[in-house]
Motif scaffolding. Sequence first.
Motif, PDB file in Angstrom:
ATOM      1  N   GLY A  34       0.825  -1.184   0.000  1.00 58.47           N
ATOM      2  CA  GLY A  34       0.000   0.000   0.000  1.00 58.47           C
ATOM      3  C   GLY A  34       0.872   1.250   0.000  1.00 58.47           C
ATOM      4  O   GLY A  34       2.114   1.161  -0.046  1.00 58.47           O
ATOM      5  N   PRO A  35       0.258   2.409   0.077  1.00 52.57           N
ATOM      6  CA  PRO A  35       1.038   3.653   0.116  1.00 52.57           C
ATOM      7  C   PRO A  35       2.040   3.633   1.275  1.00 52.57           C
ATOM      8  O   PRO A  35       1.707   3.307   2.413  1.00 52.57           O
ATOM      9  CB  PRO A  35      -0.033   4.730   0.326  1.00 52.57           C
ATOM     10  N   GLY A  36       3.301   3.958   0.977  1.00 50.77           N
ATOM     11  CA  GLY A  36       4.336   3.996   1.996  1.00 50.77           C
ATOM     12  C   GLY A  36       4.893   2.638   2.366  1.00 50.77           C
ATOM     13  O   GLY A  36       5.675   2.532   3.324  1.00 50.77           O
ATOM     14  N   GLN A  37       4.538   1.581   1.633  1.00 49.98           N
ATOM     15  CA  GLN A  37       5.003   0.233   1.940  1.00 49.98           C
ATOM     16  C   GLN A  37       5.856  -0.331   0.810  1.00 49.98           C
ATOM     17  O   GLN A  37       5.868   0.191  -0.312  1.00 49.98           O
ATOM     18  CB  GLN A  37       3.817  -0.705   2.184  1.00 49.98           C
ATOM     19  N   VAL A  38       6.560  -1.437   1.105  1.00 49.44           N
ATOM     20  CA  VAL A  38       7.334  -2.158   0.098  1.00 49.44           C
ATOM     21  C   VAL A  38       7.022  -3.645   0.212  1.00 49.44           C
ATOM     22  O   VAL A  38       6.668  -4.145   1.283  1.00 49.44           O
ATOM     23  CB  VAL A  38       8.855  -1.935   0.246  1.00 49.44           C
ATOM     24  N   LEU A  39       7.162  -4.341  -0.901  1.00 57.49           N
ATOM     25  CA  LEU A  39       7.064  -5.796  -0.918  1.00 57.49           C
ATOM     26  C   LEU A  39       8.473  -6.350  -1.050  1.00 57.49           C
ATOM     27  O   LEU A  39       9.216  -5.976  -1.963  1.00 57.49           O
ATOM     28  CB  LEU A  39       6.190  -6.274  -2.072  1.00 57.49           C
ATOM     29  N   VAL A  40       8.841  -7.257  -0.132  1.00 55.43           N
ATOM     30  CA  VAL A  40      10.183  -7.829  -0.101  1.00 55.43           C
ATOM     31  C   VAL A  40      10.095  -9.331  -0.336  1.00 55.43           C
ATOM     32  O   VAL A  40       9.244 -10.015   0.254  1.00 55.43           O
ATOM     33  CB  VAL A  40      10.872  -7.568   1.258  1.00 55.43           C
ATOM     34  N   VAL A  79      16.679 -10.914   5.576  1.00 52.90           N
ATOM     35  CA  VAL A  79      17.160 -10.011   4.533  1.00 52.90           C
ATOM     36  C   VAL A  79      16.545 -10.469   3.216  1.00 52.90           C
ATOM     37  O   VAL A  79      16.199 -11.645   3.045  1.00 52.90           O
ATOM     38  CB  VAL A  79      18.704  -9.980   4.418  1.00 52.90           C
ATOM     39  N   GLY A  80      16.374  -9.523   2.325  1.00 53.68           N
ATOM     40  CA  GLY A  80      15.775  -9.870   1.049  1.00 53.68           C
ATOM     41  C   GLY A  80      15.880  -8.736   0.049  1.00 53.68           C
ATOM     42  O   GLY A  80      16.572  -7.729   0.285  1.00 53.68           O
ATOM     43  N   GLU A  81      15.167  -8.892  -1.059  1.00 54.13           N
ATOM     44  CA  GLU A  81      15.209  -7.938  -2.161  1.00 54.13           C
ATOM     45  C   GLU A  81      13.846  -7.280  -2.327  1.00 54.13           C
ATOM     46  O   GLU A  81      12.814  -7.970  -2.321  1.00 54.13           O
ATOM     47  CB  GLU A  81      15.590  -8.664  -3.453  1.00 54.13           C
ATOM     48  N   VAL A  82      13.840  -5.982  -2.473  1.00 52.61           N
ATOM     49  CA  VAL A  82      12.594  -5.258  -2.722  1.00 52.61           C
ATOM     50  C   VAL A  82      12.072  -5.632  -4.109  1.00 52.61           C
ATOM     51  O   VAL A  82      12.792  -5.545  -5.106  1.00 52.61           O
ATOM     52  CB  VAL A  82      12.813  -3.733  -2.612  1.00 52.61           C
ATOM     53  N   VAL A  83      10.806  -6.071  -4.149  1.00 50.04           N
ATOM     54  CA  VAL A  83      10.158  -6.440  -5.411  1.00 50.04           C
ATOM     55  C   VAL A  83       9.299  -5.292  -5.937  1.00 50.04           C
ATOM     56  O   VAL A  83       9.310  -4.973  -7.125  1.00 50.04           O
ATOM     57  CB  VAL A  83       9.294  -7.702  -5.210  1.00 50.04           C
ATOM     58  N   ALA A  87       7.246   3.351  -1.293  1.00 47.11           N
ATOM     59  CA  ALA A  87       7.825   4.116  -0.183  1.00 47.11           C
ATOM     60  C   ALA A  87       9.042   4.869  -0.665  1.00 47.11           C
ATOM     61  O   ALA A  87       9.874   4.333  -1.405  1.00 47.11           O
ATOM     62  CB  ALA A  87       8.219   3.176   0.962  1.00 47.11           C
ATOM     63  N   ASP A  88       9.165   6.118  -0.254  1.00 48.58           N
ATOM     64  CA  ASP A  88      10.334   6.914  -0.606  1.00 48.58           C
ATOM     65  C   ASP A  88      11.596   6.271  -0.039  1.00 48.58           C
ATOM     66  O   ASP A  88      11.617   5.779   1.101  1.00 48.58           O
ATOM     67  CB  ASP A  88      10.194   8.334  -0.052  1.00 48.58           C
ATOM     68  N   GLY A  89      12.651   6.278  -0.829  1.00 49.08           N
ATOM     69  CA  GLY A  89      13.932   5.765  -0.362  1.00 49.08           C
ATOM     70  C   GLY A  89      14.163   4.292  -0.621  1.00 49.08           C
ATOM     71  O   GLY A  89      15.239   3.766  -0.308  1.00 49.08           O
ATOM     72  N   PHE A  90      13.159   3.601  -1.178  1.00 46.08           N
ATOM     73  CA  PHE A  90      13.300   2.177  -1.476  1.00 46.08           C
ATOM     74  C   PHE A  90      12.862   1.919  -2.912  1.00 46.08           C
ATOM     75  O   PHE A  90      11.837   2.436  -3.362  1.00 46.08           O
ATOM     76  CB  PHE A  90      12.453   1.331  -0.515  1.00 46.08           C
ATOM     77  N   ALA A  91      13.650   1.104  -3.623  1.00 48.63           N
ATOM     78  CA  ALA A  91      13.371   0.826  -5.022  1.00 48.63           C
ATOM     79  C   ALA A  91      13.522  -0.668  -5.277  1.00 48.63           C
ATOM     80  O   ALA A  91      14.258  -1.360  -4.564  1.00 48.63           O
ATOM     81  CB  ALA A  91      14.326   1.609  -5.925  1.00 48.63           C
ATOM     82  N   PRO A  92      12.829  -1.185  -6.299  1.00 46.48           N
ATOM     83  CA  PRO A  92      13.001  -2.596  -6.640  1.00 46.48           C
ATOM     84  C   PRO A  92      14.482  -2.937  -6.850  1.00 46.48           C
ATOM     85  O   PRO A  92      15.229  -2.178  -7.476  1.00 46.48           O
ATOM     86  CB  PRO A  92      12.201  -2.741  -7.937  1.00 46.48           C
ATOM     87  N   GLY A  93      14.879  -4.064  -6.293  1.00 52.96           N
ATOM     88  CA  GLY A  93      16.272  -4.488  -6.386  1.00 52.96           C
ATOM     89  C   GLY A  93      17.103  -4.154  -5.167  1.00 52.96           C
ATOM     90  O   GLY A  93      18.205  -4.682  -4.994  1.00 52.96           O
ATOM     91  N   ASP A  94      16.609  -3.246  -4.302  1.00 53.85           N
ATOM     92  CA  ASP A  94      17.352  -2.891  -3.085  1.00 53.85           C
ATOM     93  C   ASP A  94      17.475  -4.099  -2.161  1.00 53.85           C
ATOM     94  O   ASP A  94      16.521  -4.866  -1.982  1.00 53.85           O
ATOM     95  CB  ASP A  94      16.649  -1.764  -2.320  1.00 53.85           C
ATOM     96  N   LEU A 121      12.777  -1.629   8.753  1.00 51.94           N
ATOM     97  CA  LEU A 121      13.248  -1.797   7.378  1.00 51.94           C
ATOM     98  C   LEU A 121      14.448  -0.898   7.099  1.00 51.94           C
ATOM     99  O   LEU A 121      14.393   0.322   7.303  1.00 51.94           O
ATOM    100  CB  LEU A 121      12.120  -1.476   6.396  1.00 51.94           C
ATOM    101  N   THR A 122      15.541  -1.519   6.622  1.00 47.20           N
ATOM    102  CA  THR A 122      16.795  -0.800   6.422  1.00 47.20           C
ATOM    103  C   THR A 122      17.437  -1.231   5.109  1.00 47.20           C
ATOM    104  O   THR A 122      17.546  -2.429   4.824  1.00 47.20           O
ATOM    105  CB  THR A 122      17.781  -1.107   7.571  1.00 47.20           C
ATOM    106  N   ARG A 123      17.838  -0.261   4.300  1.00 46.58           N
ATOM    107  CA  ARG A 123      18.609  -0.565   3.090  1.00 46.58           C
ATOM    108  C   ARG A 123      20.013  -0.961   3.482  1.00 46.58           C
ATOM    109  O   ARG A 123      20.631  -0.354   4.367  1.00 46.58           O
ATOM    110  CB  ARG A 123      18.648   0.637   2.147  1.00 46.58           C
ATOM    111  N   LEU A 124      20.547  -1.979   2.811  1.00 43.89           N
ATOM    112  CA  LEU A 124      21.867  -2.500   3.111  1.00 43.89           C
ATOM    113  C   LEU A 124      22.799  -2.280   1.928  1.00 43.89           C
ATOM    114  O   LEU A 124      22.360  -2.251   0.775  1.00 43.89           O
ATOM    115  CB  LEU A 124      21.794  -4.001   3.429  1.00 43.89           C
ATOM    116  N   ASP A 125      24.066  -2.153   2.220  1.00 37.10           N
ATOM    117  CA  ASP A 125      25.082  -1.991   1.185  1.00 37.10           C
ATOM    118  C   ASP A 125      25.599  -3.369   0.791  1.00 37.10           C
ATOM    119  O   ASP A 125      26.345  -4.007   1.541  1.00 37.10           O
ATOM    120  CB  ASP A 125      26.234  -1.124   1.715  1.00 37.10           C
TER     121      ASP A 125
END
Length: 341
Positions: A34-40, A79-83, A87-94, A121-125
């Motif tokens: 939904g708005p502001g969410q990501v699917l991982v 840990v996983g990949e954004v599908v 949400a701002d700051g997160f993109a598919p493949g992150d 939820l945290t983006r990882l390098d």
Amino acid sequence: MTRHGAEVRVARYPDGAVTPEDFEIVEVPVGHPGPGQVLVRNTWTSVDPGLRLRLRADAPAGYFAAFPLGKAMDGVMAVGEVVESRADGFAPGDLVSHAQGWREYAVVDPAAVQLGGVGTLTRLDAGVAEPQVFLGPLGGMGLTAYAGLHVVDALRGGETVWVSAAAGAVGSLAVQIAKLCGNRVIASAGSDEKVAWLRDELGVEAFNYRDGLDDRLRAVAPDGIDVYFDSVGSDHLEAALDHLNRRGRVAMCGSIAEYDSGPKGPRNLFLAVSKDLTLRGFRGSSNLHLMAEMQGRISAWLRSGELVHRETVFTGLDSAPRALAAMIAGDTTGKTLVSIG
């Protein structure tokens, strides 16, 4: 076409030892964010001793809530990949970490604080380390080991430190951090194979606690110990109280000996008074301010090869209950993980 994914649910609360029959694997439809969410799409998920405390009708006061029966197990690191992302700051493949593991897909709200902040939820390098390392040395396990030594002022070096459950995810890191900070480290574990690994690979003095605690501690530390990193409680804490020097400190991380069978407190607790001891309970999630410092130091030690990271990996989400049962039984070494794929 609707996407489906598997998730693990608690079918019943274990009476004694954990068994795979206490869980069920269920296929469920996967919703869109939904708005502001990501699917991982989860690729790795964690298996931790603390999960056992939540496999009962009432979790310990102040701890994370018990897992409800028949529902997805929120509060397990993955840990996983954004599908998909809304949400701002997160993109598919992150590459991301979050606390909705033990399932193949998760819809995650980045604004929701999970596991005291550790599981938010945290983006990882991806260039820093392999993804699963963020569930071990560079994640909650590393934070717990580092924070435990920090809260009893054992990062300054020059002391004798005993670490119990030293071949586990947290213990093996606490052993190495304490050593790298200049302490003399004594490690204990529950099998000769684990003791050999601690000695040969981690380079510390080690003993099998099944051969006895009091005599072994007296032999390896005739002048006593200054710090005890406790993941076991019960007879281990009792032995530590006997052997701690005056003004010694205990970092109380867990109480594995009591997870299946109930409380088994030490009989000599008055020694904390007579020796001016400090018994300091702590949680990694209560020390988030140390995360960046911990990750910086441990990343450097991993790159230099000074810190060794061992994993016990189970393959497939359906192996998660078996992985937990094996870890609680002491049949795994290092960080226990499930590779989901």
